[in-house]
Every structure is written in C-alpha cells, then in structure tokens.
Motif scaffolding. Structure first.
Motif, PDB file in Angstrom:
ATOM      1  N   MET A  36      -3.216 -46.828 -27.786  1.00 36.19           N
ATOM      2  CA  MET A  36      -2.243 -45.766 -28.500  1.00 36.19           C
ATOM      3  C   MET A  36      -3.020 -44.376 -29.025  1.00 36.19           C
ATOM      4  SD  MET A  36       0.632 -46.866 -28.408  1.00 36.19           S
ATOM      5  CE  MET A  36       1.433 -45.993 -29.190  1.00 36.19           C
ATOM      6  N   ILE A  37      -4.144 -44.517 -29.405  1.00 38.64           N
ATOM      7  CA  ILE A  37      -4.920 -43.465 -29.934  1.00 38.64           C
ATOM      8  C   ILE A  37      -5.434 -42.859 -28.707  1.00 38.64           C
ATOM      9  CG2 ILE A  37      -6.436 -42.557 -31.673  1.00 38.64           C
ATOM     10  CD1 ILE A  37      -5.564 -44.578 -33.740  1.00 38.64           C
ATOM     11  N   GLY A  38      -6.485 -43.369 -28.071  1.00 39.11           N
ATOM     12  CA  GLY A  38      -7.204 -42.843 -27.079  1.00 39.11           C
ATOM     13  C   GLY A  38      -6.345 -42.408 -25.927  1.00 39.11           C
ATOM     14  N   GLY A  39      -5.583 -43.272 -25.475  1.00 38.85           N
ATOM     15  CA  GLY A  39      -4.740 -42.862 -24.471  1.00 38.85           C
ATOM     16  C   GLY A  39      -3.787 -41.625 -24.858  1.00 38.85           C
ATOM     17  N   GLY A  40      -3.158 -41.592 -26.109  1.00 37.98           N
ATOM     18  CA  GLY A  40      -2.328 -40.621 -26.643  1.00 37.98           C
ATOM     19  C   GLY A  40      -3.173 -39.187 -26.411  1.00 37.98           C
ATOM     20  N   GLU A  41      -4.271 -39.329 -26.997  1.00 36.91           N
ATOM     21  CA  GLU A  41      -5.039 -38.087 -27.288  1.00 36.91           C
ATOM     22  C   GLU A  41      -5.591 -37.522 -25.514  1.00 36.91           C
ATOM     23  OE1 GLU A  41      -7.194 -38.506 -31.394  1.00 36.91           O
ATOM     24  OE2 GLU A  41      -8.364 -39.393 -29.618  1.00 36.91           O
ATOM     25  N   ILE A  42      -5.759 -38.401 -24.800  1.00 33.30           N
ATOM     26  CA  ILE A  42      -6.166 -38.154 -23.243  1.00 33.30           C
ATOM     27  C   ILE A  42      -4.844 -37.566 -22.681  1.00 33.30           C
ATOM     28  CG2 ILE A  42      -6.719 -39.463 -21.052  1.00 33.30           C
ATOM     29  CD1 ILE A  42      -8.697 -41.011 -22.527  1.00 33.30           C
ATOM     30  N   GLY A  43      -3.765 -38.056 -22.796  1.00 40.84           N
ATOM     31  CA  GLY A  43      -2.422 -37.594 -22.056  1.00 40.84           C
ATOM     32  C   GLY A  43      -2.146 -36.332 -22.834  1.00 40.84           C
ATOM     33  N   ILE A  44      -2.354 -36.142 -24.146  1.00 38.11           N
ATOM     34  CA  ILE A  44      -2.200 -34.641 -24.556  1.00 38.11           C
ATOM     35  C   ILE A  44      -3.222 -33.721 -23.722  1.00 38.11           C
ATOM     36  CG2 ILE A  44      -2.459 -33.023 -26.526  1.00 38.11           C
ATOM     37  CD1 ILE A  44      -1.560 -35.744 -28.254  1.00 38.11           C
ATOM     38  N   ALA A  45      -4.563 -34.264 -23.817  1.00 40.04           N
ATOM     39  CA  ALA A  45      -5.393 -33.203 -23.007  1.00 40.04           C
ATOM     40  C   ALA A  45      -5.047 -32.951 -21.633  1.00 40.04           C
ATOM     41  CB  ALA A  45      -6.930 -33.997 -22.922  1.00 40.04           C
ATOM     42  N   ILE A  46      -4.615 -34.017 -20.693  1.00 49.26           N
ATOM     43  CA  ILE A  46      -4.043 -33.638 -19.652  1.00 49.26           C
ATOM     44  C   ILE A  46      -2.970 -32.564 -19.683  1.00 49.26           C
ATOM     45  CG2 ILE A  46      -2.751 -34.735 -17.616  1.00 49.26           C
ATOM     46  CD1 ILE A  46      -4.514 -37.279 -18.168  1.00 49.26           C
ATOM     47  N   ILE A  47      -1.946 -32.684 -20.530  1.00 50.83           N
ATOM     48  CA  ILE A  47      -1.071 -31.607 -20.517  1.00 50.83           C
ATOM     49  C   ILE A  47      -1.615 -30.152 -20.797  1.00 50.83           C
ATOM     50  CG2 ILE A  47       1.034 -30.699 -21.901  1.00 50.83           C
ATOM     51  CD1 ILE A  47       1.637 -33.772 -22.335  1.00 50.83           C
ATOM     52  N   LEU A  48      -2.705 -30.269 -21.533  1.00 48.45           N
ATOM     53  CA  LEU A  48      -3.229 -28.875 -21.961  1.00 48.45           C
ATOM     54  C   LEU A  48      -3.943 -28.386 -20.913  1.00 48.45           C
ATOM     55  CD1 LEU A  48      -3.713 -29.667 -25.842  1.00 48.45           C
ATOM     56  CD2 LEU A  48      -1.944 -28.346 -24.806  1.00 48.45           C
ATOM     57  N   LEU A  49      -4.746 -29.417 -20.366  1.00 49.69           N
ATOM     58  CA  LEU A  49      -5.878 -28.739 -19.198  1.00 49.69           C
ATOM     59  C   LEU A  49      -5.087 -28.601 -17.753  1.00 49.69           C
ATOM     60  CD1 LEU A  49      -8.684 -31.153 -20.154  1.00 49.69           C
ATOM     61  CD2 LEU A  49      -8.496 -28.606 -20.827  1.00 49.69           C
ATOM     62  N   ILE A  50      -4.048 -29.143 -17.466  1.00 48.11           N
ATOM     63  CA  ILE A  50      -3.545 -29.046 -16.111  1.00 48.11           C
ATOM     64  C   ILE A  50      -2.032 -28.905 -16.181  1.00 48.11           C
ATOM     65  CG2 ILE A  50      -5.637 -30.356 -14.985  1.00 48.11           C
ATOM     66  CD1 ILE A  50      -3.535 -32.593 -14.653  1.00 48.11           C
ATOM     67  N   GLY A  51      -1.280 -28.531 -17.116  1.00 43.72           N
ATOM     68  CA  GLY A  51      -0.269 -28.367 -17.218  1.00 43.72           C
ATOM     69  C   GLY A  51       0.662 -27.289 -16.327  1.00 43.72           C
ATOM     70  N   GLU A  52      -0.408 -26.294 -16.166  1.00 47.59           N
ATOM     71  CA  GLU A  52       0.072 -25.148 -15.193  1.00 47.59           C
ATOM     72  C   GLU A  52       0.441 -25.674 -14.075  1.00 47.59           C
ATOM     73  OE1 GLU A  52      -4.242 -25.549 -13.955  1.00 47.59           O
ATOM     74  OE2 GLU A  52      -3.413 -25.531 -15.903  1.00 47.59           O
ATOM     75  N   ARG A  53       0.010 -26.817 -13.479  1.00 51.43           N
ATOM     76  CA  ARG A  53       0.248 -27.379 -12.167  1.00 51.43           C
ATOM     77  C   ARG A  53       1.650 -28.039 -11.931  1.00 51.43           C
ATOM     78  NH1 ARG A  53      -5.480 -30.283 -10.207  1.00 51.43           N
ATOM     79  NH2 ARG A  53      -6.616 -28.545 -10.545  1.00 51.43           N
ATOM     80  N   VAL A  54       2.369 -28.009 -13.194  1.00 50.36           N
ATOM     81  CA  VAL A  54       3.547 -28.438 -13.211  1.00 50.36           C
ATOM     82  C   VAL A  54       4.788 -27.563 -13.719  1.00 50.36           C
ATOM     83  CG1 VAL A  54       3.264 -31.138 -13.104  1.00 50.36           C
ATOM     84  CG2 VAL A  54       3.495 -29.908 -15.430  1.00 50.36           C
ATOM     85  N   GLY A  55       3.932 -26.408 -14.137  1.00 48.78           N
ATOM     86  CA  GLY A  55       4.763 -25.250 -14.419  1.00 48.78           C
ATOM     87  C   GLY A  55       4.784 -24.787 -15.862  1.00 48.78           C
ATOM     88  N   LEU A  56       3.935 -25.422 -16.824  1.00 47.15           N
ATOM     89  CA  LEU A  56       3.605 -25.093 -18.134  1.00 47.15           C
ATOM     90  C   LEU A  56       2.799 -23.759 -18.167  1.00 47.15           C
ATOM     91  CD1 LEU A  56       3.134 -28.444 -19.642  1.00 47.15           C
ATOM     92  CD2 LEU A  56       5.287 -27.001 -19.660  1.00 47.15           C
ATOM     93  N   SER A  57       3.476 -22.709 -18.714  1.00 46.95           N
ATOM     94  CA  SER A  57       2.551 -21.456 -19.097  1.00 46.95           C
ATOM     95  C   SER A  57       1.473 -21.746 -20.182  1.00 46.95           C
ATOM     96  CB  SER A  57       3.422 -20.490 -19.497  1.00 46.95           C
ATOM     97  OG  SER A  57       4.041 -20.643 -20.792  1.00 46.95           O
ATOM     98  N   LEU A  58       0.608 -20.637 -20.137  1.00 44.01           N
ATOM     99  CA  LEU A  58      -0.529 -20.714 -21.132  1.00 44.01           C
ATOM    100  C   LEU A  58       0.166 -20.845 -22.362  1.00 44.01           C
ATOM    101  CD1 LEU A  58      -2.890 -18.112 -19.949  1.00 44.01           C
ATOM    102  CD2 LEU A  58      -3.482 -20.600 -20.180  1.00 44.01           C
TER     103      LEU A  58
END
Length: 130
Positions: free
Chosen positions: A54-76
């Motif tokens: 819940m905590i570790g996985g949640g933080e890693i999930g947030i990190a993935i969105i922030l670090l590679i979110g542009e690959r799914v169309g999320l802007s800076l």
C-alpha cells in the motif's frame, strides 16, 4: 535569466518529485520497518506485506506516473499538477491529523514534514502554471 530558471523548474519538477516518490517507495518496499520512525511497529509478515504494497507500491506508482507519464500523453503541467496535489494533500492532512491527536505541532517532526510537503506542493503548482 528568470525565464531560463522558470523553464528549468517547470521541466524538472515532475522528475524530481518522481524521484522522491520512487526513493520513498523502494525504501519502504525493501525496509518496511522504516515506519518504526513513526512508532508503527510491524511485527507480523502480513503487516509488512500490506505496508510494502500500500505505501511502497503506491509511492512507486505515483513515481511512474510522474517519470514516464508523457508516454501516455500526460504533459509536464499535468504531471506537475498531480505531484502538487499529492504533496499539498499529504502535508495538509498531516497538520489536520496532528490536531486530531492533540499534538502541540510547533517545533515537532510533523510540522517539519508537513511544511516540506506543502512547500513541494506550492512549487508544483507554480511549475504546473508555466
């Protein structure tokens, strides 16, 4: 000069925030007993699994969105906004939860952590507006 600094911050904020979440997530994944710092003692395997997930996985999930979110169309700006909302929410709830507990928050660890989280959130909102 200020324009260059604005561009650097707006472009680097999601990466910096993502790296913070990634580091916290991996630390919690590898060493869930880190939460003993908050007097949360997890002495059974099921508790350690839940904390890791819940905590570790949640933080890693947030990190993935922030670090590679542009690959799914999320802007800076969108990624900065996501990080800012998370930081502001966590910091604000930390203040609120301290009042629920009746803590004298001035000069305590929760105040320092909440202040850092809110500051990171404000920077994120600023980065999202650029």
């Amino acid at each position: 000069m200020m324009n260059i600094m604005n561009r650097i911050i707006s472009r680097s904020y999601p990466v910096i925030a993502g790296l913070i979440f990634l580091a916290l997530g991996f630390l919690t994944l590898v060493y869930p007993d880190i939460l003993s710092y908050y007097s949360i003692f997890i002495d059974v395997p099921e508790s350690r699994i839940a904390i890791r997930a819940m905590i570790g996985g949640g933080e890693i999930g947030i990190a993935i969105i922030l670090l590679i979110g542009e690959r799914v169309g999320l802007s800076l700006q969108q990624r900065s906004f996501i990080a800012a909302v998370i930081f502001i929410s966590v910091g604000s709830i930390r203040f609120l939860a301290s009042s629920f507990e009746g803590l004298e928050i001035l000069f305590t660890q929760p105040l320092r952590e909440a202040s850092i989280e809110i500051m990171l959130g404000i920077i994120g909102f600023w980065a999202a507006s650029k």
